[in-house]
Scaffold this motif. Sequence first.
Motif, PDB file in Angstrom:
ATOM      1  N   TYR A  31     -12.309  -4.870   8.566  1.00  0.00           N
ATOM      2  CA  TYR A  31     -12.360  -3.941   7.430  1.00  0.00           C
ATOM      3  C   TYR A  31     -13.434  -4.223   6.394  1.00  0.00           C
ATOM      4  CZ  TYR A  31      -7.547  -2.544   8.861  1.00  0.00           C
ATOM      5  OH  TYR A  31      -6.435  -2.094   9.535  1.00  0.00           O
ATOM      6  N   LYS A  73      -2.556 -11.200  -3.112  1.00  0.00           N
ATOM      7  CA  LYS A  73      -1.422 -10.272  -2.988  1.00  0.00           C
ATOM      8  C   LYS A  73      -0.257 -10.757  -3.855  1.00  0.00           C
ATOM      9  CE  LYS A  73      -0.549  -8.248   1.132  1.00  0.00           C
ATOM     10  NZ  LYS A  73      -0.425  -8.079   2.616  1.00  0.00           N
ATOM     11  N   LEU A 103      -0.184   1.692 -13.724  1.00  0.00           N
ATOM     12  CA  LEU A 103      -0.754   0.448 -13.209  1.00  0.00           C
ATOM     13  C   LEU A 103      -2.101   0.118 -13.824  1.00  0.00           C
ATOM     14  CD1 LEU A 103      -0.515   0.191  -9.336  1.00  0.00           C
ATOM     15  CD2 LEU A 103       0.728  -1.069 -11.094  1.00  0.00           C
ATOM     16  N   ALA A 143      -6.605   1.816  -2.869  1.00  0.00           N
ATOM     17  CA  ALA A 143      -5.514   1.692  -1.894  1.00  0.00           C
ATOM     18  C   ALA A 143      -4.419   2.712  -2.167  1.00  0.00           C
ATOM     19  CB  ALA A 143      -4.927   0.280  -1.930  1.00  0.00           C
ATOM     20  N   GLY A 144      -4.213   3.024  -3.432  1.00  0.00           N
ATOM     21  CA  GLY A 144      -3.096   3.906  -3.763  1.00  0.00           C
ATOM     22  C   GLY A 144      -3.462   5.370  -3.868  1.00  0.00           C
ATOM     23  N   LEU A 162       6.500  10.356   5.449  1.00  0.00           N
ATOM     24  CA  LEU A 162       5.660   9.254   5.935  1.00  0.00           C
ATOM     25  C   LEU A 162       5.795   9.049   7.442  1.00  0.00           C
ATOM     26  CD1 LEU A 162       6.223   6.729   3.020  1.00  0.00           C
ATOM     27  CD2 LEU A 162       4.023   7.705   3.703  1.00  0.00           C
ATOM     28  N   ARG A 183      -7.680  -4.759  13.972  1.00  0.00           N
ATOM     29  CA  ARG A 183      -8.014  -6.176  13.801  1.00  0.00           C
ATOM     30  C   ARG A 183      -9.172  -6.494  14.743  1.00  0.00           C
ATOM     31  NH1 ARG A 183      -4.855  -5.216  10.282  1.00  0.00           N
ATOM     32  NH2 ARG A 183      -2.718  -5.970  10.102  1.00  0.00           N
ATOM     33  N   ARG A 217       1.772 -10.058   8.014  1.00  0.00           N
ATOM     34  CA  ARG A 217       1.114 -10.668   6.852  1.00  0.00           C
ATOM     35  C   ARG A 217       0.258  -9.680   6.063  1.00  0.00           C
ATOM     36  NH1 ARG A 217      -1.455 -15.279   7.051  1.00  0.00           N
ATOM     37  NH2 ARG A 217      -0.204 -16.018   8.790  1.00  0.00           N
ATOM     38  N   CYS A 220       1.776  -3.723   3.421  1.00  0.00           N
ATOM     39  CA  CYS A 220       1.492  -3.142   2.114  1.00  0.00           C
ATOM     40  C   CYS A 220       2.363  -3.772   1.028  1.00  0.00           C
ATOM     41  CB  CYS A 220       1.772  -1.648   2.169  1.00  0.00           C
ATOM     42  SG  CYS A 220       1.273  -0.770   0.687  1.00  0.00           S
ATOM     43  N   GLY A 252       2.255  -2.126  -1.943  1.00  0.00           N
ATOM     44  CA  GLY A 252       2.368  -1.008  -2.883  1.00  0.00           C
ATOM     45  C   GLY A 252       3.542  -0.078  -2.596  1.00  0.00           C
ATOM     46  N   PHE A 294       5.857   0.815  -5.556  1.00  0.00           N
ATOM     47  CA  PHE A 294       5.148   1.641  -6.532  1.00  0.00           C
ATOM     48  C   PHE A 294       4.943   3.052  -5.985  1.00  0.00           C
ATOM     49  CE2 PHE A 294       1.373   3.567  -8.356  1.00  0.00           C
ATOM     50  CZ  PHE A 294       1.732   3.567  -9.692  1.00  0.00           C
ATOM     51  N   LEU A 311       5.675   8.710  -6.121  1.00  0.00           N
ATOM     52  CA  LEU A 311       5.950   9.927  -5.346  1.00  0.00           C
ATOM     53  C   LEU A 311       7.271  10.553  -5.796  1.00  0.00           C
ATOM     54  CD1 LEU A 311       5.009   8.549  -1.815  1.00  0.00           C
ATOM     55  CD2 LEU A 311       3.895  10.466  -2.978  1.00  0.00           C
TER      56      LEU A 311
HETATM   57  C1  HEM Z   1      -1.721  -2.600   3.106  1.00  0.00           C
HETATM   58  C2  HEM Z   1      -0.032   1.923   3.717  1.00  0.00           C
HETATM   59  C3  HEM Z   1       0.090   2.552  -1.111  1.00  0.00           C
HETATM   60  C4  HEM Z   1      -1.932  -1.792  -1.707  1.00  0.00           C
HETATM   61  C5  HEM Z   1      -1.270  -1.423   3.685  1.00  0.00           C
HETATM   62  C6  HEM Z   1      -1.112  -1.227   5.117  1.00  0.00           C
HETATM   63  C7  HEM Z   1      -0.641   0.039   5.280  1.00  0.00           C
HETATM   64  C8  HEM Z   1      -0.504   0.649   3.963  1.00  0.00           C
HETATM   65  C9  HEM Z   1      -0.325   0.722   6.605  1.00  0.00           C
HETATM   66  C10 HEM Z   1      -1.394  -2.245   6.209  1.00  0.00           C
HETATM   67  C11 HEM Z   1      -2.792  -2.151   6.760  1.00  0.00           C
HETATM   68  C12 HEM Z   1      -3.081  -3.108   7.894  1.00  0.00           C
HETATM   69  O1  HEM Z   1      -2.197  -3.868   8.337  1.00  0.00           O
HETATM   70  O2  HEM Z   1      -4.207  -3.104   8.402  1.00  0.00           O
HETATM   71  C13 HEM Z   1       0.174   2.466   2.452  1.00  0.00           C
HETATM   72  C14 HEM Z   1       0.804   3.752   2.213  1.00  0.00           C
HETATM   73  C15 HEM Z   1       0.843   3.933   0.838  1.00  0.00           C
HETATM   74  C16 HEM Z   1       0.231   2.752   0.244  1.00  0.00           C
HETATM   75  C17 HEM Z   1       1.331   4.694   3.273  1.00  0.00           C
HETATM   76  C18 HEM Z   1       1.380   5.066   0.011  1.00  0.00           C
HETATM   77  C19 HEM Z   1       2.129   6.055   0.429  1.00  0.00           C
HETATM   78  C20 HEM Z   1      -0.428   1.438  -1.680  1.00  0.00           C
HETATM   79  C21 HEM Z   1      -0.519   1.208  -3.109  1.00  0.00           C
HETATM   80  C22 HEM Z   1      -1.100  -0.012  -3.275  1.00  0.00           C
HETATM   81  C23 HEM Z   1      -1.367  -0.557  -1.947  1.00  0.00           C
HETATM   82  C24 HEM Z   1      -0.020   2.170  -4.184  1.00  0.00           C
HETATM   83  C25 HEM Z   1      -1.423  -0.762  -4.534  1.00  0.00           C
HETATM   84  C26 HEM Z   1      -0.779  -0.641  -5.664  1.00  0.00           C
HETATM   85  C27 HEM Z   1      -2.027  -2.387  -0.459  1.00  0.00           C
HETATM   86  C28 HEM Z   1      -2.486  -3.750  -0.250  1.00  0.00           C
HETATM   87  C29 HEM Z   1      -2.401  -3.986   1.146  1.00  0.00           C
HETATM   88  C30 HEM Z   1      -1.915  -2.752   1.754  1.00  0.00           C
HETATM   89  C31 HEM Z   1      -2.957  -4.737  -1.326  1.00  0.00           C
HETATM   90  C32 HEM Z   1      -2.638  -5.316   1.837  1.00  0.00           C
HETATM   91  C33 HEM Z   1      -3.852  -5.430   2.670  1.00  0.00           C
HETATM   92  C34 HEM Z   1      -3.771  -6.659   3.546  1.00  0.00           C
HETATM   93  O3  HEM Z   1      -2.964  -7.576   3.340  1.00  0.00           O
HETATM   94  O4  HEM Z   1      -4.572  -6.726   4.463  1.00  0.00           O
HETATM   95  N1  HEM Z   1      -0.902  -0.276   3.015  1.00  0.00           N
HETATM   96  N2  HEM Z   1      -0.164   1.902   1.254  1.00  0.00           N
HETATM   97  N3  HEM Z   1      -0.951   0.350  -1.010  1.00  0.00           N
HETATM   98  N4  HEM Z   1      -1.702  -1.826   0.755  1.00  0.00           N
HETATM   99 FE1  HEM Z   1      -0.848  -0.005   0.990  1.00  0.00          FE
END
Ligand code: HEM
Length: 492
Positions: A74, A99, A164, A263-264, A326, A337, A435, A438, A440, A443, A448
Amino acid sequence: PNLPPLIFHWIPVFGSALQYGTDPIQFFSKCREKHGNVFTFILFGRRMTVALGAKGNHFVTGGKLAEVSAEAAYTDLTTPVFGKDVVFDVPNHVLMEQKRFVKFGLSVENFRAYVGLIEKEVRDYLATDPSFSAYRSTKREEWGSFDVLKSLQELTIFTASRTLQGEEVRSSLNKSFAGLYNDLDGGFTPLNLLFPNLPLPSNRRRDQAQKAMSEFYIRILAERKSTNASHDMLSALATQSYKDGTPLTDQQIAHIMIALLMAGQHTSSATASWALLHLAHRPDVAQALFDEQTKYFSSPDGSLRPITYDELRELPLLDSIIRETLRLHPPIHSIMRKVVKNMTVPGSLTSPSRDINYVIPKGDFILSSPALSQIDPTIWKDSLTWDPYRWSDPEGVASQASKSYDDATGEKIDYGFGIISKGTESPYQPFGAGRHRCIGEQFAYLQLGVILVTMVRHLEMKLDGPFPSTNFHTLIPMPGSPRVISYKRRAP
Ligand code: HEM
């Protein structure tokens, strides 16, 4: 070695980019019919090995650190947008610490403060946005219409920034920040995932916007040093330090803030748009959602009192509506990956009849697609139908025709609510698993939930045209045009 079957393609290097880019779900379904759950396709010279099904999800999201890397998959997309030293520009253990810092800012205490702020943003939007003039009209039966994606994109950034991101970001949105956001967002495309630094004007604007936005947050941090902390992420991050004692630098804080904004934004705005489209398409469910509000929030004078965070979490239909949206429209359809050490795919993952242990060489990418396991007809009854009630019906999750035993291992499958949880083997993974899961989610449910119920409290909606199809050309699938919802003010 036994490589997984390679998807046939006419043009070398380009490979299956067109089919994958146009409709990954259809592309994967077709490939699965022919090759089973594991196969490789070429995407602009990269070898992408897809692992489908709940076991495929586990293979990718449960991958060991020594074998797979998310940052290598990524970073080309995210680092130019977020900035250096955060998320995928740092080793995995640093991301894990970052995180943890963010989780600290996503506290229940902060969430309690957010509900009222989000509700007010939505009410202000209805009170001022040109598309909602019919809502403000004094005539009782006046219908108006709004472009659901446009409105929800605005509402998402207004509400996320009010909560936020903080006061300063919210008040700058009417000015410079909106332009910066758009330029930065222009760098968040599928093309950038594959070719990060083509000499395009959009990439130049992305780089300038990244710098300007980073400076913007750093300025806020400096200005805030003298004032009291607020309930937002900036304040939370400013108190955090790594395990070795080093605090986050202002620049790292700024870059994390940008990462959270990005991300959000599209994830939540796409989900809210799909949910509202389904509610407009199914006025009976919208009515039931309104009735749920009446049941829990009626005050003696007949009006609805404001929602609190603790009550919001206990609304079964609202929860099911988000969950079900969802399931059909997970914003992240491909989880990727990079393979850093040769991996073996167990034969059982592919299908029982192909009991071959494929090898995936170092340098390839692996990809899981929860979007497919979330519509698998052997797991979900009427798998393509949007039916929020399935989540309160034990029959709705596991189809009547579903297999209760795994073909490969003969083990009993528990498709009860237990498995539809957070595990890496779950067929339901809109927020990923393992690991990189998400942080988020809570939140997103809060944002939503408040947006949806506030809209439903004030509006009756219907869809005049057909239900929109999905546009996969954006990084996150969006409803295609026309995506117009008709509304009128709900009778008091
Ligand atoms: C990781 C979905 C909202 C922050 C992820 C991943 C998914 C995802 C599928 C995993 C990606 C992977 O394994 O490659 C979603 C969906 C959201 C949402 C469907 C809303 C409907 C948010 C929000 C935030 C956020 C609002 C922040 C406030 C993060 C972070 C990661 C993450 C920091 C971690 C990345 C990592 O550890 O590699 N999200 N997300 N997400 N998301 Fe979300």
